[in-house]
Design an enzyme around this catalytic site. Structure first.
Site, PDB file in Angstrom:
ATOM      1  N   SER A 148       0.941 -17.270  33.984  1.00  0.00           N
ATOM      2  CA  SER A 148       0.922 -15.915  33.395  1.00  0.00           C
ATOM      3  C   SER A 148       1.390 -14.910  34.440  1.00  0.00           C
ATOM      4  O   SER A 148       1.195 -15.119  35.639  1.00  0.00           O
ATOM      5  CB  SER A 148      -0.496 -15.546  32.972  1.00  0.00           C
ATOM      6  N   TYR A 197      -9.087 -14.424  35.270  1.00  0.00           N
ATOM      7  CA  TYR A 197      -7.866 -14.992  34.665  1.00  0.00           C
ATOM      8  C   TYR A 197      -6.759 -15.082  35.719  1.00  0.00           C
ATOM      9  O   TYR A 197      -6.096 -16.117  35.864  1.00  0.00           O
ATOM     10  CB  TYR A 197      -7.441 -14.106  33.491  1.00  0.00           C
TER      11      TYR A 197
HETATM   12  N1  LIG Z   1      -0.385 -14.637  24.824  1.00  0.00           N
HETATM   13  C1  LIG Z   1      -0.093 -14.085  25.974  1.00  0.00           C
HETATM   14  O1  LIG Z   1       0.107 -12.855  26.089  1.00  0.00           O
HETATM   15  C2  LIG Z   1       0.041 -14.953  27.217  1.00  0.00           C
HETATM   16  C3  LIG Z   1       0.642 -14.377  28.347  1.00  0.00           C
HETATM   17  C4  LIG Z   1       0.775 -15.152  29.492  1.00  0.00           C
HETATM   18  C5  LIG Z   1       0.320 -16.463  29.514  1.00  0.00           C
HETATM   19  N2  LIG Z   1      -0.271 -16.986  28.407  1.00  0.00           N
HETATM   20  C6  LIG Z   1      -0.729 -18.374  28.497  1.00  0.00           C
HETATM   21  O2  LIG Z   1      -0.049 -19.133  27.508  1.00  0.00           O
HETATM   22  C7  LIG Z   1      -0.869 -20.240  27.105  1.00  0.00           C
HETATM   23  C8  LIG Z   1      -0.958 -20.245  25.579  1.00  0.00           C
HETATM   24  O3  LIG Z   1      -1.527 -19.011  25.160  1.00  0.00           O
HETATM   25  P1  LIG Z   1      -1.389 -18.477  23.655  1.00  0.00           P
HETATM   26  O4  LIG Z   1      -1.409 -16.991  23.740  1.00  0.00           O
HETATM   27  O5  LIG Z   1      -0.285 -19.175  22.978  1.00  0.00           O
HETATM   28  O6  LIG Z   1      -2.804 -18.948  23.070  1.00  0.00           O
HETATM   29  P2  LIG Z   1      -3.268 -19.215  21.560  1.00  0.00           P
HETATM   30  O7  LIG Z   1      -2.317 -18.639  20.582  1.00  0.00           O
HETATM   31  O8  LIG Z   1      -4.693 -18.777  21.529  1.00  0.00           O
HETATM   32  O9  LIG Z   1      -3.190 -20.819  21.444  1.00  0.00           O
HETATM   33  C9  LIG Z   1      -3.990 -21.588  22.292  1.00  0.00           C
HETATM   34  C10 LIG Z   1      -3.784 -23.055  21.979  1.00  0.00           C
HETATM   35  O10 LIG Z   1      -4.593 -23.818  22.870  1.00  0.00           O
HETATM   36  C11 LIG Z   1      -5.529 -24.604  22.124  1.00  0.00           C
HETATM   37  N3  LIG Z   1      -6.770 -24.683  22.895  1.00  0.00           N
HETATM   38  C12 LIG Z   1      -7.571 -23.654  23.258  1.00  0.00           C
HETATM   39  N4  LIG Z   1      -8.632 -24.113  23.925  1.00  0.00           N
HETATM   40  C13 LIG Z   1      -8.505 -25.460  23.987  1.00  0.00           C
HETATM   41  C14 LIG Z   1      -9.283 -26.500  24.544  1.00  0.00           C
HETATM   42  N5  LIG Z   1     -10.463 -26.247  25.155  1.00  0.00           N
HETATM   43  N6  LIG Z   1      -8.864 -27.785  24.427  1.00  0.00           N
HETATM   44  C15 LIG Z   1      -7.691 -28.063  23.789  1.00  0.00           C
HETATM   45  N7  LIG Z   1      -6.911 -27.121  23.241  1.00  0.00           N
HETATM   46  C16 LIG Z   1      -7.311 -25.831  23.342  1.00  0.00           C
HETATM   47  C17 LIG Z   1      -5.661 -23.858  20.793  1.00  0.00           C
HETATM   48  O11 LIG Z   1      -6.118 -24.674  19.720  1.00  0.00           O
HETATM   49  P3  LIG Z   1      -7.700 -24.771  19.374  1.00  0.00           P
HETATM   50  O12 LIG Z   1      -8.243 -23.381  19.421  1.00  0.00           O
HETATM   51  O13 LIG Z   1      -7.748 -25.410  18.027  1.00  0.00           O
HETATM   52  O14 LIG Z   1      -8.283 -25.649  20.431  1.00  0.00           O
HETATM   53  C18 LIG Z   1      -4.229 -23.422  20.564  1.00  0.00           C
HETATM   54  O15 LIG Z   1      -3.451 -24.502  20.098  1.00  0.00           O
HETATM   55  C19 LIG Z   1      -2.211 -20.040  27.800  1.00  0.00           C
HETATM   56  O16 LIG Z   1      -2.265 -20.858  28.958  1.00  0.00           O
HETATM   57  C20 LIG Z   1      -2.190 -18.584  28.197  1.00  0.00           C
HETATM   58  O17 LIG Z   1      -3.009 -18.330  29.327  1.00  0.00           O
HETATM   59  C21 LIG Z   1      -0.423 -16.272  27.259  1.00  0.00           C
END
Ligand SMILES: NC(=O)c1ccc[n+]([C@@H]2O[C@H](COP(=O)([O-])OP(=O)(O)OC[C@H]3O[C@@H](n4cnc5c(N)ncnc54)[C@H](OP(=O)(O)O)[C@@H]3O)[C@@H](O)[C@H]2O)c1
Length: 257
Positions: A141, A156
């Site tokens: 991130s 984070y």
């Molecule tokens: N969105 C942003 O602005 C952003 C920015 C920078 C970096 N990121 C990073 O990008 C990555 C994805 O984020 P996102 O925003 O796409 O998140 P998201 O939409 O909330 O999706 C998260 C995914 O991870 C799964 N997950 C969550 N906890 C889990 C666990 N304990 N075991 C297995 N699977 C799990 C969720 O499914 P279930 O809930 O069914 O488990 C879902 O498939 C993360 O590492 C985040 O830190 C996000």
């Protein structure tokens, strides 16, 4: 098709950034295995991926909680039942954006369990089952290197900083085996995680954040999940054969300022 014949695992592939990456992999001909906890979300994602997949490439789903050792073991055991893995995307993550003084030990443990420990030990467990030229992609991130005013991110940022260090150290350690390790550091992306993190902010704080984002992103907008797909396909495919140890900022220019 740039990923034809490759087998890829995407953790957190049932939603958000992980789903967009999985869709792009399926479109490029990869066999894709996605992991998440919620079986309903996995099934919906499976249908989406099947619609994108090409030329008989397969879609598998597995429900597991990667913040636990049992979950990591279950994923490793499942992967090993199939052919060796060409691409591992450590994407599942959690973001507690809470003030430093109120971070609890439980939040600390949860954050590290998923954002760091899962990436560390899943990669370690799968090492004997990675192909000779495998690609490991960690989803980091911008928060590892640049903060947002009034968005407390000590926990984070620390976890994503640790993931960046893991990326670089593994690139160095696993490079001699032919394994490439890179990270993608997205800026703010419109996903469930992002929406969840702002929904409880007072209206005034939400408006302030929106104004900040609009003036801080040189390209004038936050990201969509599809904005992350191209770099993931590149890092996964053979065109990136000499790309390792990189932390790729895909953030509309935010961290350039
Ligand atoms: N969105 C942003 O602005 C952003 C920015 C920078 C970096 N990121 C990073 O990008 C990555 C994805 O984020 P996102 O925003 O796409 O998140 P998201 O939409 O909330 O999706 C998260 C995914 O991870 C799964 N997950 C969550 N906890 C889990 C666990 N304990 N075991 C297995 N699977 C799990 C969720 O499914 P279930 O809930 O069914 O488990 C879902 O498939 C993360 O590492 C985040 O830190 C996000």
């Amino acid at each position: 098709m740039r990923l034809h014949g490759k087998r890829a695992l995407v953790t957190g592939g049932s939603d958000g950034i992980g789903l967009a990456i999985s869709e792009a992999f399926a479109r490029e001909g990869a066999d894709v295995l996605i992991v998440g906890r919620d079986a309903g979300k996995l099934e919906a994602a499976r249908r989406t991926l099947i619609a994108s997949s090409k030329d008989g490439s397969t879609v598998e789903t597995l429900s597991a909680d990667l913040s636990t050792s049992a979950g990591i073991d279950a994923v490793a055991a499942h992967v090993k039942q199939g052919r060796p893995l060409d691409v591992l995307v450590n994407n599942a993550g959690v973001a507690f954006l809470v003030p430093f003084e109120s971070v609890t030990e439980e939040q600390f443990q949860q954050s590290f369990a998923l954002n760091v420990t899962a990436a560390f030990f899943l990669t370690q467990r799968l090492l004997p089952h990675l192909t000779a030229a495998a690609s490991v992609i960690n989803i980091s991130s911008y928060f590892a290197s640049k903060m947002i005013p009034k968005r407390p991110s000590s926990l984070y940022s620390l976890s994503k900083g640790a993931l960046n260090s893991l990326t670089k150290s593994l690139a160095f350690e696993l490079g001699p085996r032919g394994i490439r390790v890179n990270a993608i550091a997205p800026g703010t992306v419109d996903t469930a995680m992002r929406r969840k993190s702002i929904v409880n902010l007072p209206a005034e704080a939400q408006a302030e954040l929106k104004a900040y984002v609009e003036r801080s992103y040189p390209l004038g907008r936050i990201g969509q999940t599809s904005d992350l797909a191209g770099i993931a396909v590149y890092l996964a495919c053979d065109e990136a054969a000499w790309t390792s140890g990189g932390i790729f900022a895909i953030d509309g220019g935010y961290t350039a300022g």
